[in-house]
Design an enzyme around this catalytic site. Structure first.
Site, PDB file in Angstrom:
ATOM      1  N   CYS A   1       0.556  -0.738   0.383  1.00  0.00           N
ATOM      2  CA  CYS A   1      -0.146  -0.178  -0.320  1.00  0.00           C
ATOM      3  C   CYS A   1       1.008   1.038  -0.412  1.00  0.00           C
ATOM      4  O   CYS A   1       1.204   1.556   0.909  1.00  0.00           O
ATOM      5  CB  CYS A   1      -1.069   0.195   1.220  1.00  0.00           C
ATOM      6  SG  CYS A   1      -2.289   1.193   1.595  1.00  0.00           S
TER       7      CYS A   1
ATOM      8  N   CYS B   1      -0.540   4.520   1.962  1.00  0.00           N
ATOM      9  CA  CYS B   1      -0.028   4.100   4.291  1.00  0.00           C
ATOM     10  C   CYS B   1       1.514   4.007   4.106  1.00  0.00           C
ATOM     11  O   CYS B   1       1.891   4.303   5.361  1.00  0.00           O
ATOM     12  CB  CYS B   1      -0.511   2.201   4.046  1.00  0.00           C
ATOM     13  SG  CYS B   1      -2.117   1.733   3.596  1.00  0.00           S
ATOM     14  N   ASP B   2       2.535   3.765   3.571  1.00  0.00           N
ATOM     15  CA  ASP B   2       3.586   3.131   3.821  1.00  0.00           C
ATOM     16  C   ASP B   2       5.281   4.293   2.622  1.00  0.00           C
ATOM     17  O   ASP B   2       6.110   4.395   3.389  1.00  0.00           O
ATOM     18  CB  ASP B   2       3.943   1.782   3.784  1.00  0.00           C
ATOM     19  CG  ASP B   2       3.333   1.077   4.611  1.00  0.00           C
ATOM     20  OD1 ASP B   2       2.616   1.699   5.529  1.00  0.00           O
ATOM     21  OD2 ASP B   2       2.838  -0.193   3.650  1.00  0.00           O
TER      22      ASP B   2
END
Ligand code: NAP
Length: 298
Positions: free
Chosen positions: A131, A134-135
């Protein structure tokens, strides 16, 4: 057992749906064969869910569940094994009890396809990610590998190129499956490098984080993170032959209605262009609202 609303899947979409349904006064059962939280449980840190600040996926999952339970949701660790509809009643067989419900909200999520190479599981959350939103921000100014040749790989490589110093796209074929417009944008970027006709044979690290990837031509590429976008697999096997699916994703309209009256779908398992915790939770709320309307008109 009997309930008004049965929610299948206890990730953000399912727990949000269940909370909304229970708060609207419905006897609501939410089931999941695994611990509540869904894919949240695999997210080390999450910082883009509105209002929570930086937190762990586990902590956010726990608070989703607590809130749903506080509204009266009954949560059970049951796996759904079959679904059918008789008249206006849904009958869902689980590995525990048979559940009869007026409406069903299907929120079983999806799983990221994995490469299955050595190092992938070991470094999940330590540089191996599925992701970018997200990261990606954890790897500002660092070297990043992206695996895949579809729209997700290209879109997310472009996003990551704004954060990382270098982005290396590794794709197994010499042609991309992703849209031409995305390919053109990728080619225009000075800090995106292509490694075509190659696969990742191993992800290497120092125990704390990713340090490099070994490619199928035997070369080793030094990177701090590897983002794997080789497709996702919807957990929709239960609905095969029961509701309309598109490549396994449950087809819904904007009200989360499926092809079966009274069956709603929410979150990553449905056809949707953006898969985030916040969109899954939003889907869940919309599905509960639609289930409410449906039950009132029964
Ligand atoms: P996808 O289109 O299925 O592409 C997956 C990619 O991973 C393909 O390039 C495939 O290679 C590669 N791959 C699959 N298994 C692999 C393996 N074991 N090892 C190495 N590579 C592997 O998946 P996606 O990119 O996630 O897209 C999913 C859907 O969402 C698509 O319909 C897409 O159009 C849509 N989407 C749209 C947008 C947008 O419109 N902006 C953005 C994201 C996603 P091959 O090409 O060789 O098969």
């Amino acid at each position: 057992m009997e309930c008004d609303v049965l929610v299948i899947g206890c990730g953000p979409a399912g727990l949000s749906a269940a909370g909304y349904a229970a708060r609207a006064g419905y006897n609501t059962l939410a089931i999941d064969s695994l611990a509540p939280g869904g894919q949240l449980l695999y997210i080390d840190e999450i910082e883009n869910y509105p209002g929570t600040g930086k937190t762990s996926g586990y902590a956010l999952a726990e608070s989703f569940e607590k809130q749903a339970v506080s509204f009266g949701v009954r949560v059970e660790f049951w796996g759904a094994e079959s679904i059918r509809k008789e008249g206006n009643q849904f009958i869902v067989k689980t590995n525990d009890d048979e559940v009869h419900a007026k409406a069903v909200i299907f929120a079983s999520g999806a799983r990221h396809r994995h490469l299955g190479c050595p190092g992938e599981e070991e470094y999940q959350g330590k540089g191996v990610s599925y992701c970018a939103t997200c990261d990606g921000p954890f790897f500002k100014g660092r070297k990043i590998a992206v695996v895949g040749g579809g729209d997700t790989a290209l879109t997310d490589a472009l996003y990551l190129s704004k954060l990382g110093s270098e982005v290396h796209i590794i794709h197994r074929r010499t042609e991309f499956r992703g849209q031409k417009v995305l390919q053109d944008r990728v080619n225009e970027k000075d800090n995106i490098f292509l490694h075509l006709g190659l696969t990742v044979d191993e992800i290497r690290g120092d125990g704390k984080g990713v340090k490099s990837v070994r490619l199928s031509d035997g070369s080793e590429l030094a990177v701090d993170a590897i983002f794997i976008f080789v497709g996702i697999i919807p957990n929709s096997e239960l609905l095969e032959g029961f509701a309309e699916l598109d490549h396994g994703f449950v087809i819904t309209d904007n009200h989360m209605r499926t092809s079966v009256p009274g069956l709603f779908a929410a979150g990553d398992v449905r056809t949707t262009p953006f898969r985030q915790v916040v969109t899954a939770a939003g889907d869940g709320a919309a599905a509960a609202h639609s289930a409410d309307e449906y039950i009132q008109n029964l």
